[in-house]
Design a protein around this motif. Structure first.
Motif: not given
Length: 389
Positions: A158-166, A175-182, A206-210
């Motif tokens: 992966s490289g950089e952690s996958l919670h860094r969606r871009g 901020p809440i981590n993207e993986v935690l939100a998903a 949370i909105l983006a992941e939703a």
């Protein structure tokens, strides 16, 4: 056809079953959940697919060698036995990350240094030159995991952690981590079949992941790169084919996703991030104080949010959480409301009984993800007995 090989997906505490289900649905073989990890088998195309599509994975590792080590010499010898020319050239850069659970080794930098020596010495003997270390932008990331006396050497796909969606250029105070939100959204049962609201949306994670879950958009579609793109066997045609097949599986969304925040700066950041993620046709954000709002839609409503907790609330904590309970009870009937808090004391003040309580971690903070079921047309919550701690 390329052979399947073993991979390890790392995740957050409490998300192992979610990740196991994601991998199974994606088509992985021999899927098995552990603690904060799920192991599985797949081919190179599946490795690309897992990195692109998994919502609850932090990293995908590809183990390449296992051996026993009891001291620095046996560690060095074990690393030397790997033919590193298969994974690296003397002109490339690399970095070593370590995870230790061992009485024999207790200093991660020492293990990284010994491993690095073994690799560069092998190249020097064979070619007269050696690859360099680059901690920031390495061509190859190597992961050394020692559990008691068992050493597992893996390539980080992966490289950089996958919670860094871009998609995030701007974040809020906490901020809440993207993986935690998903993961929270998946635990809450969110599947895009109702209206959705995050009434304290911060920078919009949370909105983006939703929205991505609702439309079945691959989680890491906005990432600039993955580690495997620098490998010698990188197949860009195969990657494009996998991406195209994932994008064919996106679906229409027929409801609304709404975010509120009372801070104008948060609303601006959230709008920017949603736009970066190309999700602005699905998500609407406006400036509003949750405590002055009421339900705007007919039918069931799904609510997930991350209220502020900890130092910044000080003595207002009791009132703040009591107001959350009051607003849910009075203004949000026919709503499944979920939120996460690391302030376990504060839950007592909500004044409603949760129907679910799930232990999670937000960073290092132990938290509870709680569900309140609000009756349709009633000012009482639905009481349930499965009050899990």
């Amino acid at each position: 056809m390329e052979d399947n090989f073993k991979m390890v997906a790392k995740t957050l505490f409490g998300f192992e079953e979610l990740l196991e289900k994601e991998l199974t649905q994606l088509g992985a073989q021999k899927v098995k959940a552990g603690t904060r990890v799920v192991t599985f088998y797949g081919d190179k195309g599946f490795m690309y697919k897992a990195n692109l599509a998994l919502r609850t994975a932090l990293k995908i590792l590809k183990p390449i060698h296992e051996f026993k080590a009891f001291n620095d010499k046996s560690l060095y010898d074990g690393i030397q036995r790997i033919d590193w020319s298969k994974y690296l050239t003397q002109h490339q850069t690399f970095v070593i990350e370590t995870t230790l659970h061992s009485d024999h080794f207790n200093h991660s930098q020492f293990v990284a240094l010994k491993s690095k020596d073994a690799i560069v010495d092998q190249f020097r003997e064979k070619t007269g030159t050696r690859p360099d270390i680059d901690k920031d932008f390495p061509d190859v990331k190597i992961h050394v995991h020692i559990d008691r006396d068992l050493v597992t050497v893996s390539l980080d796909t992966s490289g950089e952690s996958l919670h860094r969606r871009g998609y995030k250029t701007a974040t809020n105070i906490a901020p809440i981590n993207e993986v935690l939100a998903a993961g929270m959204l998946l635990l809450s049962g969110w599947d895009g079949t109702s209206h959705f609201i995050d009434p304290m949306c911060g920078s919009g994670t949370i909105l983006a992941e939703a929205a991505m879950i609702a439309c079945n958009i691959p989680a890491n579609i906005n990432r600039k790169e993955f580690a495997f793109e620098k490998w010698s066997d990188w197949d860009s045609e195969l990657f494009d084919k996998i991406l195209e097949s994932l994008l064919k599986k996106t679906r229409d969304f027929h409801y609304t996703i709404t975010g509120y925040d009372k801070a104008p700066s948060a609303v601006m950041k959230a709008k920017d991030n949603i736009k970066n993620a190309n999700l602005d046709e699905f998500v609407k954000i406006r400036e509003a104080n949750f405590f002055e709002t009421e339900k705007q839609t007919d039918g069931p409503l799904h609510m997930v949010f991350n209220p502020p907790y900890g130092e910044r609330l000080n003595i207002e904590m009791e009132r703040f959480y009591r107001e959350i309970g009051d607003i849910l009870k009075n203004n949000y009937s026919n709503t499944n409301a979920w939120f996460i808090t690391a302030n376990l004391e504060a839950l007592k003040f909500v004044g409603l009984r949760p129907s679910r309580k799930i232990k999670l971690f937000n960073g290092k903070l132990e938290a509870r993800f709680v569900k309140y079921e609000m009756y349709a047309g009633s000012k009482r919550t639905k009481f349930q007995t499965n009050d899990l701690d």
